[in-house]
Design an enzyme around this catalytic site. Sequence first.
Site, PDB file in Angstrom:
ATOM      1  N   HIS A 127       0.831  -1.213   0.000  1.00  0.00           N
ATOM      2  CA  HIS A 127       0.000   0.000   0.000  1.00  0.00           C
ATOM      3  C   HIS A 127       0.869   1.268   0.000  1.00  0.00           C
ATOM      4  O   HIS A 127       2.018   1.206  -0.364  1.00  0.00           O
ATOM      5  CB  HIS A 127      -1.002  -0.041   1.160  1.00  0.00           C
ATOM      6  CG  HIS A 127      -1.732  -1.355   1.233  1.00  0.00           C
ATOM      7  ND1 HIS A 127      -2.800  -1.652   0.405  1.00  0.00           N
ATOM      8  CD2 HIS A 127      -1.510  -2.469   1.993  1.00  0.00           C
ATOM      9  CE1 HIS A 127      -3.217  -2.895   0.674  1.00  0.00           C
ATOM     10  NE2 HIS A 127      -2.444  -3.408   1.621  1.00  0.00           N
ATOM     11  N   GLU A 166      -2.295   0.487   8.104  1.00  0.00           N
ATOM     12  CA  GLU A 166      -1.415  -0.553   7.569  1.00  0.00           C
ATOM     13  C   GLU A 166      -0.227  -0.004   6.785  1.00  0.00           C
ATOM     14  O   GLU A 166       0.905  -0.463   6.961  1.00  0.00           O
ATOM     15  CB  GLU A 166      -2.221  -1.514   6.675  1.00  0.00           C
ATOM     16  CG  GLU A 166      -1.371  -2.710   6.244  1.00  0.00           C
ATOM     17  CD  GLU A 166      -1.974  -3.520   5.107  1.00  0.00           C
ATOM     18  OE1 GLU A 166      -3.196  -3.414   4.852  1.00  0.00           O
ATOM     19  OE2 GLU A 166      -1.204  -4.249   4.464  1.00  0.00           O
ATOM     20  N   HIS A 199       2.876  -6.829   4.683  1.00  0.00           N
ATOM     21  CA  HIS A 199       1.496  -6.357   4.851  1.00  0.00           C
ATOM     22  C   HIS A 199       1.066  -6.557   6.295  1.00  0.00           C
ATOM     23  O   HIS A 199       1.767  -7.183   7.091  1.00  0.00           O
ATOM     24  CB  HIS A 199       0.548  -7.133   3.922  1.00  0.00           C
ATOM     25  CG  HIS A 199       0.592  -6.666   2.505  1.00  0.00           C
ATOM     26  ND1 HIS A 199      -0.363  -5.869   1.950  1.00  0.00           N
ATOM     27  CD2 HIS A 199       1.535  -6.875   1.541  1.00  0.00           C
ATOM     28  CE1 HIS A 199      -0.038  -5.607   0.680  1.00  0.00           C
ATOM     29  NE2 HIS A 199       1.113  -6.206   0.406  1.00  0.00           N
ATOM     30  N   GLU A 215       1.847 -11.330   6.327  1.00  0.00           N
ATOM     31  CA  GLU A 215       0.861 -10.569   7.098  1.00  0.00           C
ATOM     32  C   GLU A 215       1.398 -10.557   8.528  1.00  0.00           C
ATOM     33  O   GLU A 215       1.374 -11.576   9.223  1.00  0.00           O
ATOM     34  CB  GLU A 215      -0.524 -11.237   7.034  1.00  0.00           C
ATOM     35  CG  GLU A 215      -1.140 -11.274   5.640  1.00  0.00           C
ATOM     36  CD  GLU A 215      -1.773  -9.952   5.203  1.00  0.00           C
ATOM     37  OE1 GLU A 215      -1.625  -8.938   5.914  1.00  0.00           O
ATOM     38  OE2 GLU A 215      -2.425  -9.947   4.139  1.00  0.00           O
TER      39      GLU A 215
HETATM   40 ZN    ZN Z   1      -2.184  -5.169   2.784  1.00  0.00          ZN
END
Ligand code: ZN
Length: 324
Positions: free
Chosen positions: A41, A54, A107, A170
């Site tokens: 992102h 995030e 992420h 993640e």
């Molecule tokens: Zn993400």
Amino acid sequence: MRRISALIIALMLLALLPALNPAMAAGSNLSGYTICVDAGHGGKDPGAVGYVVEKDVNLAIALKVAHVLEMDGANVVLTRDGDYFVTLSGRVQIANSADCDIFISIHANSGPNSASGFEVYHYYGSYKGNILATYVDQEIDKLIPLRNRGVKEAGYYVLKYTHMPAILIETGFVTNSYDAGIISDESYQWKYAYAILHGVQRYFGVPVHDPVPTVEKVRFADHGNYFRVVLDMSKSANYHVYYTSYSNGHHLVIQIDNAQLTDLGWPVYNGWYYTYTGSSIAPIIYATEYGGNVFIVIEVNTAYAPYSDFTLSNPDRIVVDIYS
Ligand code: ZN
């Protein structure tokens, strides 16, 4: 002319020490590997939003991952190094055109409040991706106090279209307050970075280790009544300061144990960097790496001139002041 011949004599004496040991043996660190680190992102795309945003956490961790990989000799390619937007195809293009050996995407997750933990993805059926994901997952498990949700397969764009083994981590859930506290904490972010480094080292068959402290820069300044030498270090290190005497003069030595030296950009003679300082207190500084230690040798004009030494941290710096 007198100064130049003094330099040559000094360098000849210093050269009596065994020659410079330029680098560790091949395969002992990540040098020679190009690694793409992808902070998910960015810019107009915040990613998941919960107790933390995030995109911010991804970038903070990705920059630390890049730092420790570089400290261990890897060539690192970042898909972004600030808060700006990069398309998924743009990220893939960066990794593919740099011909990276592996791709690591950072992420953070979102879900119901009860959802917690980290997980590591690779592309469906990717054999090498699975090995890399498994090692990184195991190493995060050792350092991060979150539930290990395991290694998983997915068809994410960056996993599918990159030409090299690729994983997507993640790190935790931004929607869980405990997870959010971990992934936004700077000391835990460094632990993620070291865990990922260790997983990458295992993947490439490099012994798992933390990078040795590196002397990244040697700076100096003449303050009139004292001469200051500042060593910029990549991390803290043990060091000793002592005098040695050669026939041509006195030398103050800063010995940094278990450390390495980067290219100082100074002239090199017989494995020794050297530079003139323009100071009458300490006219020449030499530097070399030998036996796993770094030696900074400062030629001083007054025998056993008094000095003081201390460290400044964040970043770690060794400072030595020599008084006239
Ligand atoms: Zn993400």
